[in-house]
Design a protein around this motif. Structure first.
Motif, short mmCIF file in Angstrom:
data_model
loop_
_atom_site.label_atom_id
_atom_site.label_comp_id
_atom_site.label_asym_id
_atom_site.label_seq_id
_atom_site.Cartn_x
_atom_site.Cartn_y
_atom_site.Cartn_z
N ASP A 1 -6.11 11.42 9.49
CA ASP A 1 -5.24 10.85 10.52
C ASP A 1 -3.77 11.10 10.21
O ASP A 1 -2.93 10.21 10.32
N GLN A 2 -3.46 12.31 9.81
CA GLN A 2 -2.09 12.77 9.53
C GLN A 2 -1.44 12.04 8.36
O GLN A 2 -0.22 11.99 8.25
N ARG A 3 -2.25 11.48 7.47
CA ARG A 3 -1.75 10.85 6.25
C ARG A 3 -2.35 11.59 5.06
O ARG A 3 -3.54 11.90 5.06
N GLY A 4 -1.53 11.83 4.05
CA GLY A 4 -2.04 12.45 2.84
C GLY A 4 -2.94 11.49 2.08
O GLY A 4 -2.72 10.28 2.07
N VAL A 5 -3.97 12.04 1.45
CA VAL A 5 -4.91 11.24 0.66
C VAL A 5 -4.91 11.79 -0.76
O VAL A 5 -5.25 12.94 -0.98
N LYS B 1 -11.06 2.80 1.00
CA LYS B 1 -9.62 2.59 0.91
C LYS B 1 -8.98 3.91 0.48
O LYS B 1 -9.34 4.47 -0.56
N GLU B 2 -8.07 4.40 1.31
CA GLU B 2 -7.35 5.63 0.98
C GLU B 2 -6.01 5.28 0.33
O GLU B 2 -5.34 4.34 0.75
N ARG B 3 -5.66 6.07 -0.67
CA ARG B 3 -4.36 5.95 -1.32
C ARG B 3 -3.65 7.28 -1.18
O ARG B 3 -4.26 8.34 -1.37
N GLY B 4 -2.36 7.22 -0.86
CA GLY B 4 -1.59 8.45 -0.71
C GLY B 4 -0.11 8.16 -0.74
O GLY B 4 0.32 7.03 -1.04
N PRO B 5 0.71 9.15 -0.39
CA PRO B 5 2.17 9.00 -0.42
C PRO B 5 2.67 7.85 0.46
O PRO B 5 3.71 7.25 0.19
N GLN B 6 1.93 7.52 1.51
CA GLN B 6 2.34 6.45 2.43
C GLN B 6 1.85 5.07 1.98
O GLN B 6 2.03 4.09 2.68
N GLY B 7 1.21 5.01 0.84
CA GLY B 7 0.66 3.75 0.36
C GLY B 7 -0.85 3.76 0.45
O GLY B 7 -1.47 4.81 0.49
N GLU B 8 -1.45 2.58 0.51
CA GLU B 8 -2.90 2.49 0.62
C GLU B 8 -3.28 1.69 1.85
O GLU B 8 -2.54 0.82 2.30
#
Length: 156
Positions: free
Chosen positions: A45-49, A129-136
């Protein structure tokens, strides 16, 4: 011959070659094997993971997946069906799920494999739960997964 149904929920990785071989029972009626392997994506969904954390409820998860396999064996003449699903912390590119089905004919193997995967996405109790540059953030169920699973209701 009754279908061999197996479920494994585990933290460790899995070997595709060994899993495929586990579906072959040496029965003269074996005609085909269909499999699906899912991998952790590096974006969603356009978020880095950077990592995906999968949680489950031990015991309940395995029973839920076994019920899906049992339903698939009622719908199609299967020889074997198996699901391996990983839990814990995974990185992009890691194997996350494997579904394998053997049957006398390809139609049953393909249909059952797709059915199992569609129902895994909507019925199996996993929390992601996804974690990435935008948080989790916790991953919500997708309407498209529910729509795919609903088509099997019409085919009963």
């Amino acid at each position: 011959m009754k279908a061999l149904l197996e479920v494994s929920v585990q933290e460790s990785d899995f070997d595709l070659r060994i899993l495929q071989g586990s579906l072959l029972r040496g029965a003269a009626e074996e005609g085909g094997v269909a499999t699906f392997t899912g991998y952790v994506r590096g974006s969603n969904d356009q978020r880095g993971v950077s990592t995906l954390l999968l949680e489950h409820y031990p015991g309940m998860t395995e029973r839920s997946i076994l019920a899906i396999l049992e339903e698939s064996a009622e719908r199609w003449p299967l020889l074997a069906a198996r699901v391996v699903h990983r839990v814990g912390e995974l990185a992009p590119g890691d194997q996350i799920v494997w579904v394998g089905v053997s049957a006398a004919h390809r139609e049953a193997a393909f249909a059952a494999c797709e059915f199992i995967m569609d129902y895994l996405k909507t019925r199996a109790p996993f929390w992601k739960k996804e974690r990435g540059p935008q948080g989790e953030h916790w991953v919500d169920a997708r309407d498209s997964d529910s729509e795919r699973a609903e088509r099997w209701q019409a085919q009963q």
